[in-house]
Structure formats: structure tokens, C-alpha cells
Design a protein around this motif. Structure first.
Motif, short mmCIF file in Angstrom:
data_model
loop_
_atom_site.label_atom_id
_atom_site.label_comp_id
_atom_site.label_asym_id
_atom_site.label_seq_id
_atom_site.Cartn_x
_atom_site.Cartn_y
_atom_site.Cartn_z
N TRP A 233 0.82 -1.22 0.00
CA TRP A 233 0.00 0.00 0.00
C TRP A 233 0.86 1.27 0.00
O TRP A 233 0.55 2.25 0.66
CB TRP A 233 -0.94 0.02 1.20
N SER A 234 1.95 1.25 -0.74
CA SER A 234 2.85 2.41 -0.78
C SER A 234 2.37 3.47 -1.77
O SER A 234 1.77 3.15 -2.79
CB SER A 234 4.27 1.97 -1.16
N SER A 235 2.70 4.71 -1.47
CA SER A 235 2.36 5.80 -2.38
C SER A 235 3.43 5.91 -3.45
O SER A 235 4.49 5.28 -3.36
CB SER A 235 2.27 7.12 -1.62
N HIS A 236 3.16 6.72 -4.45
CA HIS A 236 4.14 6.93 -5.52
C HIS A 236 5.42 7.58 -4.98
O HIS A 236 6.51 7.38 -5.53
CB HIS A 236 3.53 7.79 -6.62
N LYS A 237 5.29 8.34 -3.90
CA LYS A 237 6.47 9.01 -3.32
C LYS A 237 7.46 8.00 -2.75
O LYS A 237 8.67 8.22 -2.79
CB LYS A 237 6.02 10.00 -2.25
N TYR A 238 6.95 6.90 -2.21
CA TYR A 238 7.83 5.85 -1.69
C TYR A 238 8.72 5.31 -2.80
O TYR A 238 9.93 5.12 -2.63
CB TYR A 238 6.98 4.73 -1.09
N TYR A 239 8.13 5.08 -3.96
CA TYR A 239 8.91 4.54 -5.08
C TYR A 239 9.91 5.57 -5.61
O TYR A 239 11.02 5.20 -6.01
CB TYR A 239 7.97 4.08 -6.19
N LEU A 240 9.53 6.83 -5.59
CA LEU A 240 10.43 7.87 -6.08
C LEU A 240 11.62 8.07 -5.15
O LEU A 240 12.77 8.17 -5.59
CB LEU A 240 9.65 9.17 -6.25
N LYS A 241 11.34 8.11 -3.85
CA LYS A 241 12.39 8.46 -2.88
C LYS A 241 13.21 7.27 -2.42
O LYS A 241 14.39 7.42 -2.10
CB LYS A 241 11.76 9.15 -1.68
N GLN A 242 12.60 6.08 -2.37
CA GLN A 242 13.32 4.94 -1.81
C GLN A 242 13.69 3.87 -2.84
O GLN A 242 14.71 3.21 -2.68
CB GLN A 242 12.48 4.30 -0.69
N ILE A 243 12.87 3.68 -3.85
CA ILE A 243 13.14 2.63 -4.83
C ILE A 243 14.01 3.11 -5.99
O ILE A 243 14.92 2.41 -6.43
CB ILE A 243 11.82 2.04 -5.36
N LEU A 244 13.75 4.33 -6.49
CA LEU A 244 14.54 4.84 -7.61
C LEU A 244 16.04 4.90 -7.31
O LEU A 244 16.85 4.49 -8.16
CB LEU A 244 14.02 6.21 -8.04
N PRO A 245 16.48 5.35 -6.12
CA PRO A 245 17.92 5.32 -5.82
C PRO A 245 18.50 3.91 -5.87
O PRO A 245 19.68 3.74 -6.24
CB PRO A 245 17.99 5.90 -4.41
N LEU A 246 17.70 2.89 -5.55
CA LEU A 246 18.19 1.51 -5.61
C LEU A 246 18.43 1.09 -7.05
O LEU A 246 19.36 0.34 -7.34
CB LEU A 246 17.18 0.57 -4.94
N ILE A 253 16.31 -4.73 -10.61
CA ILE A 253 15.68 -5.08 -9.34
C ILE A 253 14.53 -6.04 -9.62
O ILE A 253 13.77 -5.86 -10.58
CB ILE A 253 15.18 -3.83 -8.58
N HIS A 254 14.42 -7.04 -8.78
CA HIS A 254 13.38 -8.06 -8.91
C HIS A 254 12.41 -7.93 -7.74
O HIS A 254 12.79 -8.18 -6.59
CB HIS A 254 14.04 -9.44 -8.92
N PHE A 255 11.17 -7.54 -8.02
CA PHE A 255 10.13 -7.50 -7.00
C PHE A 255 9.54 -8.91 -6.88
O PHE A 255 8.89 -9.39 -7.81
CB PHE A 255 9.02 -6.52 -7.37
N ASN A 256 9.75 -9.56 -5.74
CA ASN A 256 9.26 -10.93 -5.58
C ASN A 256 7.87 -11.01 -4.96
O ASN A 256 7.32 -12.08 -4.78
CB ASN A 256 10.25 -11.77 -4.77
N LYS A 257 7.30 -9.87 -4.60
CA LYS A 257 5.91 -9.77 -4.15
C LYS A 257 5.28 -8.55 -4.82
O LYS A 257 5.90 -7.48 -4.87
CB LYS A 257 5.84 -9.59 -2.62
N THR A 258 4.06 -8.73 -5.32
CA THR A 258 3.46 -7.62 -6.07
C THR A 258 2.03 -7.31 -5.65
O THR A 258 1.44 -6.36 -6.15
CB THR A 258 3.45 -7.94 -7.58
N ASP A 259 1.47 -8.09 -4.74
CA ASP A 259 0.07 -7.88 -4.36
C ASP A 259 -0.08 -6.64 -3.50
O ASP A 259 0.60 -6.47 -2.51
CB ASP A 259 -0.47 -9.10 -3.62
N ALA A 260 -0.98 -5.74 -3.92
CA ALA A 260 -1.31 -4.53 -3.15
C ALA A 260 -0.07 -3.72 -2.77
O ALA A 260 0.09 -3.32 -1.63
CB ALA A 260 -2.09 -4.92 -1.89
N ARG A 261 0.79 -3.46 -3.72
CA ARG A 261 2.03 -2.72 -3.45
C ARG A 261 1.90 -1.25 -3.83
O ARG A 261 2.86 -0.50 -3.69
CB ARG A 261 3.21 -3.34 -4.20
N LEU A 262 0.73 -0.84 -4.32
CA LEU A 262 0.50 0.56 -4.66
C LEU A 262 -0.82 0.99 -4.01
O LEU A 262 -1.81 0.27 -4.05
CB LEU A 262 0.42 0.75 -6.18
#
Length: 545
Positions: A233-246, A253-262
Motif C-alpha cells: 500500500w505504498s504511495s508513488h512518493k515511496y517509489y520515487l524516494k526509496q526505490i529509484l535510488p536503488l 531489481i526483482h520485486f518478488n511480491k506484487t500484491d497490493a504494493r500501490l
């Protein structure tokens, strides 16, 4: 013939040599013009051509840079009513609100509350063919691999989310991997269920999608993808600030879980609309599934109108939810043992009756029969059971079939040869039920699982086709009172209709519970950002109030 690519200096020397040859030939013919004037004209022409090429190159680069962080949708992308026409008319004693689509019914609501379904004249609306989408040019920030988990519809929603995240972060998406290790153990690949070519080309103006990682990442041991599950249940800001730097660090990057991640809410409207575009346009089933689904719908339509009953009284659901109402002691033990056998079903100790009283259990076939009758469906109603194998088999369906003899399933309508390619492929079988449920005259889910929610949202998108959303918490109370003979049938039926008067898939605002996303309305059940424009919604709210 061998072609050479010249640099600017080489090109100018070539023009000078050609100029001298031209002057020499003209001197021999007595037609020579002053060489300086001729050379000046060539120089002006050359400067103009070079400047034009440079300007166009800069323009293309600026357009690409301008799109880096701003998702867009094509101007011609259809809304929910693009292929539907709204008709409102009044006749004595009956209010008719019909929304016309390719297979939509006309559903009349009688003052008594009973449901009357009838066919109507379909309105054909022609639209120009969809344009060929131009490929979006952008610098990719990395490659996103995803492994979806769950059943067909849980994975479907997850794919929509992953495409949206890839677009927002300017990533290259690898065709998603489907779950093969869950309860259903379906070995189907993405291309066995969805049309891969359509999926890639229909989104080419938004995100780059490839079938597999480039070979350079497979050859290098140091290029092993970084594996992680995004926070639920993450917002778009989580992906911008925490995932994009990764991605800048790992590239793959391999997301091994995808249910309800947005998250359901708080997402920019353009990204919400992209989620819808993937769901209702890009995720098209394979031609084999589509053709067989259309055939099922035609067979049902030939016999008149029909309702799709998503009777989620299946072994996996009963074991997972811990709902054993109506089961024998032996069956209850079997379901409990199954729940403890699957480690990913975290809730183990469940009190069935308590859960049922809270409205968290699917209706039994016997309960579904009583509710359908109370809602006003007579015994001649054609009912399509959109479900897998019912727990207890035909014996458990006896009460429902006695009350509604025109019950059909895909296994009854199609031959064994038709279904042979789908055997042991539960997701492909579920895709057939999905197509029939979306096209049905009325859709009634007995439990609000993933399929129920996605079909509900899809029917809203197609013009708010009638979906009766059962209030199981109130129904359990009414059913128990009727079966205990403390409530007469007339009063029971009246109460059931009253409870569901405003639960028929009409336009409504999505409920938001900021701190408890599991308790708020699911985005894919009511994708309001993708539905009608503001001028249409007030009319529909008024008509359905």
C-alpha cells in the motif's frame, strides 16, 4: 554500391571538389559563372541543412527530457462511456435507467424492489480506428523484473500497478512472471493467458516492455538482480524516494511480491488512469481465451438474459477464511488441516461462526438461493456459476438447483475437447469466468474476493452495469432469523431488497481510510478517476439515489 558517412569537414571538402569540377566543365562549355557566387550559394544551402538537422535533434531531446517525470495519456484514450450511450426514460410504475453497451442489458427496478431484467435495443456507436502509437523516447533508469503472486485477478491488478510504477520511474519492464507455486499450482506463463504482443505495443507510448533481460545481465555474475518486496500500500512518493535510488545502484531489481504494493488513494490522477488503461486495454486475453469466452456469452445470450453468480464456495476459499458454516464435522476438519498445511496462509486459529457474523464468509449455495429469490429472481432465471469446483460437488448445489433449474457452468456448455487445453490451468479457466461475468446482465458475487472486485470495477468502467453487492453482515442476521422462523418470508424478502436498494453498482465515491488501507474501498473495484466526466456523474448519482 558502398555508402560512406561523412563528417562535417569531409562533407565540405567534397563540396569544394565537386564545385571545382563543375566550374571546369562549365569553362569548357563557355557557360561558366563567377566561381565565388556559386560557392557562396552552396555554402548557404549547406548551413541551412546543418542548422535544420541540429534544431530537430535538440527538439527531440528536449521532448524526451520533458517527459521524464510527467506521465501522460493519449488524448484519444476512451473514457468509460466512449462506447456506451446513456438513455433515461420514464414509463408508468417503472423507473428505467439503462446504459447501453455492446452486450449490456436493460435492468428495470420495480417499486417493490424486485429485479426485472429484459433485453433492449443496442445502440451502435462508431469510432475511428485507434491510431498506431508512437514509441515514447526516454532514458531508462533500470530494469524491473516482477514475480506476481496469487490467483489470476490478484496478479492482474499487480501487473497494472507494476506497469504504472515502471512508467513513473522511467524503467524498462520485463514481462511479468506468474505465480506457479500457490495453492492452484498453475504452470501457465504470461503468454498463455495474455496477448504479449498487444500488451507491449498498446503501452509503447508510455513504457518500454521487453520479453527478457538483455544477455549482458545474464552473463555477469555481478549483475544478479537485487531481490526485494516493495512495502504494501505504498504511495508513488515511496517509489520515487526509496526505490529509484536503488535502481541507480543495482540497475536490475526483482520485486518478488506484487500484491497490493500501490496505494488505492493519494496517487496522481494521470497514474490512476494509467492503471485503468493497463487493466481495460493492455491486458487482453489470448485469442484462444477471448474466442471461447465470446462463444460462452453467445450461447447464454441465445437463451435470453442471464446473471453471473460468483459462488466462491470453493475449497481453497473455505480453508483460507476458516468458514465452515453448513459443513459436516469431517469437512470442517479437512478444511482446517489444509489451512495449517499452507504456510502463506498466516491466520490459523479461526472461529467460523464469529467470522460469519461479521460478514467475512462467502454465502453457502443454500443461502445464495434464498437471497436470489428474495431479490426477485424467479425460477426461470438463467444463472451462470462463475467459479471453480464447488466444495461438496453437485450434492452441495442441490438446493440451489432445485430453486433455479436453469443453472449452467462452463463445463456444461462446452465440450471436453473445448476445455481440454485449459485442464489443470486454473488461471485460464478463471479467465473464461471473468469474460462471462463482465458481459452478464447482472453480476452477483457471494464473496468480495479479488475476482469480485475486479469484475465490479470493470463493469463500472463499461457503463455501471448492474452488480449487486451483497451485504453479508446484514444478510446473515436476516437468514438466521428466517431459518429460525422468527421472520416471515414476506418480511425477509422485503428487508433483503431494502438492504440492497443502493448496492447495485451505481456511481459512488470510494471510501478512504488513510491509516487502514485494507478497510477502504479497493481502487480496482471503483476506479472513479477513470469513469465519467464531472458533468455526467451528478446525473447518475441523482438517478440512483
Amino acid at each position: 554500391m558502398v555508402w560512406r558517412v561523412f563528417g562535417h569537414g569531409e562533407m565540405w571538402n567534397w563540396y569544394q571538389r565537386m564545385d571545382l569540377k563543375s566550374v571546369a566543365s562549365q569553362l569548357k562549355g563557355g557557360k561558366a559563372k563567377p566561381p565565388m557566387l556559386h560557392r557562396a550559394r552552396i555554402k548557404v544551402w549547406f548551413v541551412r541543412v546543418s542548422s535544420s538537422i541540429l534544431l530537430w535533434t535538440c527538439l527531440i531531446q528536449l521532448m524526451a527530457l520533458g517527459e521524464l517525470w510527467h506521465p501522460h495519456l493519449p488524448m484519444g484514450w476512451p473514457t468509460c462511456f466512449s462506447r456506451h450511450e446513456i438513455t433515461v426514460s420514464q414509463i408508468p410504475n417503472t423507473t428505467k435507467v439503462s446504459i447501453h453497451g455492446p452486450d449490456a442489458p436493460q435492468v428495470n427496478t420495480h417499486p417493490s424492489g424486485a429485479t426485472q431484467v429484459s433485453t433492449h435495443e443496442r445502440v451502435a456507436v462508431s469510432f475511428p480506428p485507434a491510431p498506431i502509437l508512437s514509441r515514447r523516447i526516454y532514458k531508462s533508469n533500470g530494469y524491473l523484473k516482477v514475480s506476481c503472486n496469487g490467483g489470476l485477478n490478484q496478479m492482474r491488478a499487480a501487473i497494472c500497478d507494476m506497469v504504472t510504477i515502471a512508467r513513473y520511474l522511467n524503467l524498462t519492464l520485463v514481462i511479468p512472471e506468474l505465480d506457479k507455486t500457490s495453492f492452484w499450482a498453475d504452470p501457465s506463463e504470461f503468454g498463455d493467458i495474455f496477448d504479449v504482443k498487444h500488451f507491449i505495443t498498446s503501452l509503447r507510448d508510455e513504457v518500454r516492455i521487453i520479453k527478457e533481460l538483455p544477455k549482458k545481465f545474464n552473463r555477469k555474475a555481478r549483475s544478479i538482480p537485487f531481490v526485494m518486496p516493495p512495502v504494501s500500500w505504498s504511495s508513488h512518493k515511496y517509489y520515487l524516494k526509496q526505490i529509484l535510488p536503488l535502481f541507480r545502484k543495482h540497475k536490475v531489481i526483482h520485486f518478488n511480491k506484487t500484491d497490493a504494493r500501490l496505494a488505492n488513494n493519494g496517487i496522481p490522477p494521470k497514474l490512476q488512469k494509467l492503471r485503468c488503461r493497463v487493466n481495460y486495454n493492455a491486458l487482453k486475453f489470448t485469442p484462444r481465451i477471448e474466442d471461447l469466452g465470446r462463444r460462452l456469452v453467445r450461447m447464454l445470450r441465445d437463451k435470453g438474459v442471464f446473471i453471473a453468480l460468483h459462488l466462491r464456495y470453493e475449497m481453497d476459499m473455505l480453508a483460507f477464511s476458516g468458514c465452515t458454516h453448513g459443513c459436516t464435522e469431517k469437512e470442517a476438519d479437512e478444511l482446517t488441516q489444509m489451512r495449517y498445511a499452507y504456510p502463506w496462509w498466516k491466520e490459523k486459529l479461526i472461529i467460523s461462526e464469529q467470522k460469519r457474523s461479521e460478514g467475512l464468509c462467502p454465502l453457502t449455495p443454500e443461502e445464495a438461493a434464498l437471497v436470489l429469490k428474495a431479490l426477485g429472481f424467479d425460477k426461470n432465471t438463467q444463472i451462470y456459476i462463475a467459479a471453480g469446483e464447488i466444495y461438496g460437488g453437485e450434492k452441495r448445489l442441490a438446493a440451489l438447483r432445485a430453486m433455479y433449474p436453469k443453472i449452467v457452468r462452463k463445463e456444461m456448455l462446452l465440450s471436453s475437447n473445448d476445455l481440454k487445453p485449459f485442464q489443470n490451468h486454473s488461471s485460464q479457466m478463471a479467465a473464461l469466468d471473468y469474460l462471462v461475468s463482465v458481459a452478464s446482465d447482472v453480476f452477483i458475487p457471494s464473496y468480495d474476493g479479488n475476482m469480485a472486485k475486479l469484475v465490479e470495477g470493470h463493469r463500472r468502467y463499461l457503463g455501471f452495469r448492474e452488480t449487486i453487492l451483497l451485504d453479508r453482515r446484514k444478510l446473515v442476521q436476516l437468514l438466521d432469523m428466517y431459518q429460525n422462523q422468527t421472520l416471515a418470508w414476506h418480511d425477509f424478502a422485503l428487508d433483503v431488497r431494502q438492504v440492497h436498494k443502493n448496492r447495485r453498482g451505481a456511481p459512488t465515491q470510494r471510501k478512504v481510510v488513510s491509516e487502514k488501507p485494507k478497510e477502504e474501498d479497493y481502487f480496482y473495484a471503483n476506479p472513479q478517476e477513470c469513469l465519467c466526466n464531472t458533468s455526467t456523474l451528478p446525473l447518475l448519482w441523482h438517478l440512483n439515489s
